[in-house]
Scaffold this motif. Sequence first.
Motif, mmCIF file in Angstrom:
data_model
loop_
_atom_site.group_PDB
_atom_site.id
_atom_site.type_symbol
_atom_site.label_atom_id
_atom_site.label_comp_id
_atom_site.label_asym_id
_atom_site.label_seq_id
_atom_site.Cartn_x
_atom_site.Cartn_y
_atom_site.Cartn_z
ATOM 1 N N LEU A 38 12.057 46.242 36.569
ATOM 2 C CA LEU A 38 12.701 47.310 37.346
ATOM 3 C C LEU A 38 12.162 47.355 38.775
ATOM 4 O O LEU A 38 12.929 47.497 39.740
ATOM 5 C CB LEU A 38 12.482 48.661 36.655
ATOM 6 C CG LEU A 38 13.199 48.854 35.317
ATOM 7 C CD1 LEU A 38 12.786 50.171 34.675
ATOM 8 C CD2 LEU A 38 14.715 48.813 35.499
ATOM 9 N N THR A 41 13.482 44.495 40.728
ATOM 10 C CA THR A 41 14.897 44.722 41.049
ATOM 11 C C THR A 41 15.036 45.639 42.261
ATOM 12 O O THR A 41 15.887 45.410 43.131
ATOM 13 C CB THR A 41 15.625 45.335 39.838
ATOM 14 O OG1 THR A 41 15.475 44.468 38.714
ATOM 15 C CG2 THR A 41 17.103 45.525 40.139
ATOM 16 N N VAL A 42 14.202 46.674 42.318
ATOM 17 C CA VAL A 42 14.231 47.576 43.479
ATOM 18 C C VAL A 42 13.911 46.802 44.750
ATOM 19 O O VAL A 42 14.589 46.937 45.777
ATOM 20 C CB VAL A 42 13.232 48.738 43.288
ATOM 21 C CG1 VAL A 42 13.118 49.558 44.575
ATOM 22 C CG2 VAL A 42 13.666 49.633 42.144
ATOM 23 N N LEU A 45 16.812 44.569 45.721
ATOM 24 C CA LEU A 45 17.891 45.351 46.333
ATOM 25 C C LEU A 45 17.571 45.684 47.786
ATOM 26 O O LEU A 45 18.440 45.590 48.669
ATOM 27 C CB LEU A 45 18.110 46.645 45.537
ATOM 28 C CG LEU A 45 18.746 46.493 44.150
ATOM 29 C CD1 LEU A 45 18.706 47.821 43.400
ATOM 30 C CD2 LEU A 45 20.185 46.007 44.266
ATOM 31 N N PHE A 138 22.904 53.581 46.315
ATOM 32 C CA PHE A 138 22.725 52.825 45.072
ATOM 33 C C PHE A 138 21.242 52.571 44.796
ATOM 34 O O PHE A 138 20.771 52.724 43.662
ATOM 35 C CB PHE A 138 23.479 51.492 45.160
ATOM 36 C CG PHE A 138 23.311 50.628 43.941
ATOM 37 C CD1 PHE A 138 24.020 50.896 42.781
ATOM 38 C CD2 PHE A 138 22.421 49.560 43.949
ATOM 39 C CE1 PHE A 138 23.857 50.113 41.649
ATOM 40 C CE2 PHE A 138 22.251 48.768 42.820
ATOM 41 C CZ PHE A 138 22.975 49.045 41.665
ATOM 42 N N ILE A 139 20.499 52.191 45.845
ATOM 43 C CA ILE A 139 19.065 51.922 45.673
ATOM 44 C C ILE A 139 18.338 53.191 45.235
ATOM 45 O O ILE A 139 17.482 53.164 44.338
ATOM 46 C CB ILE A 139 18.465 51.371 46.981
ATOM 47 C CG1 ILE A 139 19.040 49.982 47.275
ATOM 48 C CG2 ILE A 139 16.948 51.300 46.897
ATOM 49 C CD1 ILE A 139 18.643 49.426 48.633
ATOM 50 N N ALA A 141 19.600 55.711 43.629
ATOM 51 C CA ALA A 141 19.977 55.989 42.242
ATOM 52 C C ALA A 141 19.235 55.062 41.281
ATOM 53 O O ALA A 141 18.807 55.486 40.193
ATOM 54 C CB ALA A 141 21.484 55.837 42.071
ATOM 55 N N PHE A 142 19.055 53.801 41.680
ATOM 56 C CA PHE A 142 18.350 52.854 40.811
ATOM 57 C C PHE A 142 16.872 53.223 40.688
ATOM 58 O O PHE A 142 16.279 53.090 39.612
ATOM 59 C CB PHE A 142 18.491 51.424 41.350
ATOM 60 C CG PHE A 142 18.031 50.373 40.376
ATOM 61 C CD1 PHE A 142 18.887 49.889 39.406
ATOM 62 C CD2 PHE A 142 16.729 49.891 40.414
ATOM 63 C CE1 PHE A 142 18.462 48.933 38.495
ATOM 64 C CE2 PHE A 142 16.292 48.942 39.512
ATOM 65 C CZ PHE A 142 17.163 48.456 38.542
ATOM 66 N N GLU A 144 15.701 56.236 40.856
ATOM 67 C CA GLU A 144 15.678 57.375 39.939
ATOM 68 C C GLU A 144 15.835 56.899 38.492
ATOM 69 O O GLU A 144 15.191 57.436 37.578
ATOM 70 C CB GLU A 144 16.791 58.355 40.305
ATOM 71 C CG GLU A 144 16.562 59.058 41.641
ATOM 72 C CD GLU A 144 17.725 59.952 42.034
ATOM 73 O OE1 GLU A 144 18.751 59.933 41.310
ATOM 74 O OE2 GLU A 144 17.621 60.659 43.052
ATOM 75 N N PHE A 145 16.701 55.892 38.292
ATOM 76 C CA PHE A 145 16.865 55.322 36.953
ATOM 77 C C PHE A 145 15.566 54.686 36.482
ATOM 78 O O PHE A 145 15.184 54.816 35.312
ATOM 79 C CB PHE A 145 17.987 54.272 36.973
ATOM 80 C CG PHE A 145 18.065 53.445 35.719
ATOM 81 C CD1 PHE A 145 18.569 53.984 34.545
ATOM 82 C CD2 PHE A 145 17.615 52.129 35.707
ATOM 83 C CE1 PHE A 145 18.634 53.224 33.378
ATOM 84 C CE2 PHE A 145 17.672 51.369 34.550
ATOM 85 C CZ PHE A 145 18.183 51.917 33.383
ATOM 86 N N ARG A 146 14.862 54.004 37.387
ATOM 87 C CA ARG A 146 13.576 53.382 37.047
ATOM 88 C C ARG A 146 12.572 54.444 36.609
ATOM 89 O O ARG A 146 11.881 54.292 35.601
ATOM 90 C CB ARG A 146 13.071 52.608 38.263
ATOM 91 C CG ARG A 146 11.713 51.927 38.078
ATOM 92 C CD ARG A 146 10.612 52.753 38.691
ATOM 93 N NE ARG A 146 9.322 52.089 38.639
ATOM 94 C CZ ARG A 146 8.156 52.713 38.688
ATOM 95 N NH1 ARG A 146 8.125 54.043 38.768
ATOM 96 N NH2 ARG A 146 7.025 52.036 38.648
ATOM 97 N N THR A 149 13.602 55.829 33.224
ATOM 98 C CA THR A 149 13.301 54.870 32.153
ATOM 99 C C THR A 149 11.810 54.861 31.840
ATOM 100 O O THR A 149 11.404 54.841 30.670
ATOM 101 C CB THR A 149 13.757 53.463 32.571
ATOM 102 O OG1 THR A 149 15.157 53.489 32.875
ATOM 103 C CG2 THR A 149 13.510 52.465 31.455
#
Length: 280
Positions: A38, A41-42, A45, A138-139, A141-142, A144-146, A149
């Motif tokens: 994760l 990935t950040v 991005l 998008f970044i 939001a990702f 926040e998803f990280r 998770t």
Amino acid sequence: KGMATPSKAGIPLGVMKVLDPRQLKPDSIETERILTVLDETVVKLEITRLILRIIGSLERYARMLGPEITSSLLEHQKLSMEVQHLLSSPRDDESRRAVEQCLKCSLRNILRLFLANPLLYHGLKYEVRVRESPADVFIKAFVEFRDFTLERLLTSPDEEKEKIRFMEDISLEVEKNTEMISALQEELTAAIQTRDEEVNRKDKTIENLKTSMENLAKGCKADIKQIMKEGEKQQKEDEKTSQDRCARLEQDIQRLGAHFNALVLKHRASELVLRKVKGR
């Protein structure tokens, strides 16, 4: 005084771990692997977001990037232009797919080079000025998803229950405070209304007094005007009466003067007669 500990603050340790990401620590290899993927990935991005801006000013950043990354970015720019050209020619789908595949490989290679040099990435992150775009949303939001998770991975069932109970307690406390605030607001509104009514009542009283004083002043002015008018009338009448009296007195004086003159003449005539008689 030192900072309050979780127990002193009334927040359970399990809840603190959930609410504060710094309290969360990977406790298994699988969790560490997921977190690593994760995080990478950040970073990928964010690097992808910077690539277009860097390519647009490649001469400016070439020295900082080094020959290998600069060459890769030039090749990537060339492939991007070729894809755009092929997109305008829909008949050549096979060539377009081949170039798109090369473009993907080029991007993966660029990302690999940047990931191998984290200092360069962090330096460019603060050096390159990029306008805000949908990619930022998008970044964010990702990320926040990280975090979500990570929280789910590192929160045990007991901690989750403890968190739920804690949030319910907080909700009840918020509800109580909201009710108290509403009651205080109603009390304040009533007090303000009472004050406004009292102020309005006093304003009306002052206005009535002002009106009464104005009416009284108008009445006094009218009375004074009437008195002055009557005084002027009386003065004129007195002047006329005085003038008439003076005229009568003047007539009397003239009449008495004429009578006096007549008496004087008569007296002188008598005196002459007497003198003549004595002279004989």
